[in-house]
Design a protein around this motif. Structure first.
Motif, PDB file in Angstrom:
ATOM      1  N   PHE A 156       0.715  -1.244  -0.009  1.00 53.26           N
ATOM      2  CA  PHE A 156       0.028   0.029   0.049  1.00 53.26           C
ATOM      3  C   PHE A 156       0.745   1.065  -0.082  1.00 53.26           C
ATOM      4  CE2 PHE A 156      -2.845   2.930   2.312  1.00 53.26           C
ATOM      5  CZ  PHE A 156      -4.060   2.893   1.126  1.00 53.26           C
ATOM      6  N   PHE A 157       0.760   2.116  -1.187  1.00 51.63           N
ATOM      7  CA  PHE A 157       1.823   3.163  -1.388  1.00 51.63           C
ATOM      8  C   PHE A 157       0.891   4.527  -0.674  1.00 51.63           C
ATOM      9  CE2 PHE A 157       3.509   0.586  -4.491  1.00 51.63           C
ATOM     10  CZ  PHE A 157       4.811   0.362  -4.007  1.00 51.63           C
ATOM     11  N   CYS A 158       1.512   5.173  -0.085  1.00 53.08           N
ATOM     12  CA  CYS A 158       1.069   6.498   0.664  1.00 53.08           C
ATOM     13  C   CYS A 158       1.980   7.608   0.534  1.00 53.08           C
ATOM     14  CB  CYS A 158       0.481   6.365   1.980  1.00 53.08           C
ATOM     15  SG  CYS A 158      -0.550   7.692   2.533  1.00 53.08           S
ATOM     16  N   PHE A 159       1.498   8.807   0.083  1.00 52.46           N
ATOM     17  CA  PHE A 159       2.557   9.845  -0.370  1.00 52.46           C
ATOM     18  C   PHE A 159       1.867  11.081   0.228  1.00 52.46           C
ATOM     19  CE2 PHE A 159       0.018   8.925  -3.841  1.00 52.46           C
ATOM     20  CZ  PHE A 159      -0.445   9.808  -4.291  1.00 52.46           C
ATOM     21  N   LEU A 160       3.000  12.081   0.464  1.00 48.55           N
ATOM     22  CA  LEU A 160       2.528  13.238   0.728  1.00 48.55           C
ATOM     23  C   LEU A 160       1.877  14.211  -0.345  1.00 48.55           C
ATOM     24  CD1 LEU A 160       2.705  15.573   2.996  1.00 48.55           C
ATOM     25  CD2 LEU A 160       5.044  16.455   2.047  1.00 48.55           C
ATOM     26  N   VAL A 161       0.682  14.725  -0.158  1.00 48.48           N
ATOM     27  CA  VAL A 161      -0.056  15.671  -1.178  1.00 48.48           C
ATOM     28  C   VAL A 161       0.211  16.733  -1.243  1.00 48.48           C
ATOM     29  CG1 VAL A 161      -2.397  16.109  -2.026  1.00 48.48           C
ATOM     30  CG2 VAL A 161      -1.845  13.563  -1.269  1.00 48.48           C
ATOM     31  N   ASP A 162      -0.174  17.370  -0.059  1.00 46.71           N
ATOM     32  CA  ASP A 162       0.190  19.192   0.003  1.00 46.71           C
ATOM     33  C   ASP A 162       0.358  19.605   1.587  1.00 46.71           C
ATOM     34  OD1 ASP A 162      -2.363  18.818   1.226  1.00 46.71           O
ATOM     35  OD2 ASP A 162      -3.208  20.273  -0.086  1.00 46.71           O
ATOM     36  N   GLN A 163       0.998  20.380   1.644  1.00 40.59           N
ATOM     37  CA  GLN A 163       1.215  20.985   2.885  1.00 40.59           C
ATOM     38  C   GLN A 163       0.633  22.616   2.902  1.00 40.59           C
ATOM     39  OE1 GLN A 163       4.994  21.407   4.431  1.00 40.59           O
ATOM     40  NE2 GLN A 163       4.484  20.719   6.240  1.00 40.59           N
ATOM     41  N   ARG A 164      -0.335  22.981   3.611  1.00 38.94           N
ATOM     42  CA  ARG A 164      -1.010  24.365   3.540  1.00 38.94           C
ATOM     43  C   ARG A 164      -0.799  25.050   4.785  1.00 38.94           C
ATOM     44  NH1 ARG A 164      -6.911  23.405   0.187  1.00 38.94           N
ATOM     45  NH2 ARG A 164      -5.834  22.001  -1.175  1.00 38.94           N
ATOM     46  N   ARG A 165      -0.463  26.222   4.534  1.00 41.66           N
ATOM     47  CA  ARG A 165      -0.378  27.121   5.689  1.00 41.66           C
ATOM     48  C   ARG A 165      -1.423  28.363   5.663  1.00 41.66           C
ATOM     49  NH1 ARG A 165       6.015  29.044   5.406  1.00 41.66           N
ATOM     50  NH2 ARG A 165       6.767  27.053   6.077  1.00 41.66           N
ATOM     51  N   LYS A 166      -2.026  28.514   6.838  1.00 37.97           N
ATOM     52  CA  LYS A 166      -3.278  29.339   6.836  1.00 37.97           C
ATOM     53  C   LYS A 166      -2.865  30.505   8.072  1.00 37.97           C
ATOM     54  CE  LYS A 166      -7.301  27.749   8.452  1.00 37.97           C
ATOM     55  NZ  LYS A 166      -8.557  27.227   8.460  1.00 37.97           N
ATOM     56  N   VAL A 167      -3.425  31.532   7.826  1.00 35.31           N
ATOM     57  CA  VAL A 167      -3.419  32.486   8.756  1.00 35.31           C
ATOM     58  C   VAL A 167      -4.679  32.451   9.521  1.00 35.31           C
ATOM     59  CG1 VAL A 167      -3.191  35.131   9.394  1.00 35.31           C
ATOM     60  CG2 VAL A 167      -1.759  34.101   7.520  1.00 35.31           C
TER      61      VAL A 167
END
Length: 74
Positions: A3-14
């Motif tokens: 089962f492969f799992c990978f980093l999709v995104d990293q969001r920054r929010k104020v």
């Protein structure tokens, strides 16, 4: 079974911000202190890791002038 799992995104929010004393060293704009949140998602499914931190940012150009951990008790 593999089962492969990978980093999709990293969001920054104020989350919130307030004016701070000082000016930006890049453009000369006003600075503000902002409570930031970073959320990391894996495999388009769920948010795995969420971090709250504080940063001093420029209100004109958006440059991050300084960042530091801010531990808040809920």
């Amino acid at each position: 079974m593999v089962f492969f799992c990978f980093l999709v995104d990293q969001r920054r929010k104020v989350r919130s911000s307030k004016p701070a004393a000082g000016i930006c060293s890049r453009c000369g704009g006003c600075a503000s202190v902002a409570d930031m949140e970073t959320a990391t998602r894996l495999c388009y499914l769920l948010t795995v890791h969420r971090v709250t931190w504080r940063a001093i940012i420029c209100t004109f150009c958006g440059a991050m002038l300084k960042s530091y951990r801010h531990y808040r008790l809920y």
